[in-house]
Design an enzyme around this catalytic site. Structure first.
Site, short mmCIF file in Angstrom:
data_model
loop_
_atom_site.label_atom_id
_atom_site.label_comp_id
_atom_site.label_asym_id
_atom_site.label_seq_id
_atom_site.Cartn_x
_atom_site.Cartn_y
_atom_site.Cartn_z
N HIS A 83 0.84 -1.19 0.00
CA HIS A 83 0.00 0.00 0.00
C HIS A 83 0.88 1.24 0.00
O HIS A 83 1.96 1.26 0.60
CB HIS A 83 -0.92 0.00 1.23
CG HIS A 83 -2.00 1.02 1.16
ND1 HIS A 83 -1.78 2.35 1.45
CD2 HIS A 83 -3.32 0.93 0.82
CE1 HIS A 83 -2.91 3.02 1.31
NE2 HIS A 83 -3.85 2.20 0.92
N GLU A 153 -3.46 2.31 -7.30
CA GLU A 153 -3.95 3.40 -6.45
C GLU A 153 -3.04 4.61 -6.62
O GLU A 153 -1.97 4.67 -6.04
CB GLU A 153 -4.03 2.96 -4.98
CG GLU A 153 -2.86 2.12 -4.49
CD GLU A 153 -2.64 2.22 -2.99
OE1 GLU A 153 -3.60 2.48 -2.26
OE2 GLU A 153 -1.49 2.08 -2.56
#
Length: 241
Positions: A83, A153
């Site tokens: 992430h 992302e």
């Protein structure tokens, strides 16, 4: 984020939600480590549970870290790795993330592997260069992609309210899929799910989800709200297309 009471409230909302069947959409919920057991024990069986991170190798003297083996022991089937916050706040390099993905897969976990560029990188025109390098670090370390979901992302769109336009998301997803086709295999390119993360909401999910190479979402803030059910339901735009 969260307390036990808040987590239980979110789970009850999810449990009551009317969503498409498992053959249309796969739902994975990723609470903080300390809430994994309570969510696992109370969440509806058609939804899976993921950890937000795990350690790079076999457990040992790594105080504060959670091993892949521990997740397997708790019967947690999924883990999110790479992430952008892990990369930026904790200095995790693409190589480090690649090693994490390989180890988690070796223990039988399913992995949501995240890639994405910063605003500076996008403005410099190096989005695909960055995303390809992050993906390459994973591809060099694994051979079996059947348990991997790629999450694109854009860092500039996470929690900012800025969303990549459907066209921007589609462009990167398309290029990522093309990269997999050339550098891994056509089969992996066709079968690997590439999901979008970055200020996904109930109001933009259908348009984003209708893009040909957007296979789902990695949802942040909106997953804590009732609109998460609407986001899950948006999977039908693909099913009916």
């Amino acid at each position: 984020n969260g307390t036990t009471e808040e987590v239980k409230k979110i789970v009850s909302t999810l449990n009551a939600g009317e969503v498409p069947s498992k053959d249309v959409v796969e739902v994975v919920i990723s609470p903080p480590f300390v809430f994994l057991p309570v969510v696992k024990s109370s969440l509806r069986p058609d939804f899976h549970v993921a950890a937000q991170n795990c350690w790079i190798k076999k457990g040992g003297a790594y105080t504060g870290e959670i091993s892949a083996e521990m997740l397997v022991n708790l019967e947690i089937p999924w883990v999110i790795l790479g992430h952008s916050e892990r990369r930026s706040l904790f200095g995790e390099s693409s190589e480090f993330v690649g090693d994490k993905v390989a180890y988690a897969l070796s223990q039988g976990l399913n992995v949501i592997a995240c890639v994405g560029e910063t605003l500076e990188q996008r403005e410099a025109g190096s989005t695909m260069e960055v995303v390809a390098a992050q993906t390459k670090a994973i591809a060099e370390r694994i051979t079996d992609w059947t348990k991997v979901v790629l999450a694109y992302e854009p860092v500039w769109a996470i929690g900012t309210g800025k969303v990549a336009t459907p066209a921007q998301a589609q462009e990167v997803h398309y290029e990522l899929r093309k990269w997999l086709q050339v550098n891994v295999s056509p089969q992996v390119s066709a079968s690997t799910r590439i999901i979008y993360g970055g200020s996904v909401s109930g109001s933009n999910c259908k348009e984003l989800g209708s893009q040909p190479d957007v296979d789902g979402f990695l949802v942040g803030g909106a997953s804590l709200k009732p609109e998460f059910i609407d986001i899950i339901k948006s999977a039908v735009v693909k099913k009916s297309a």
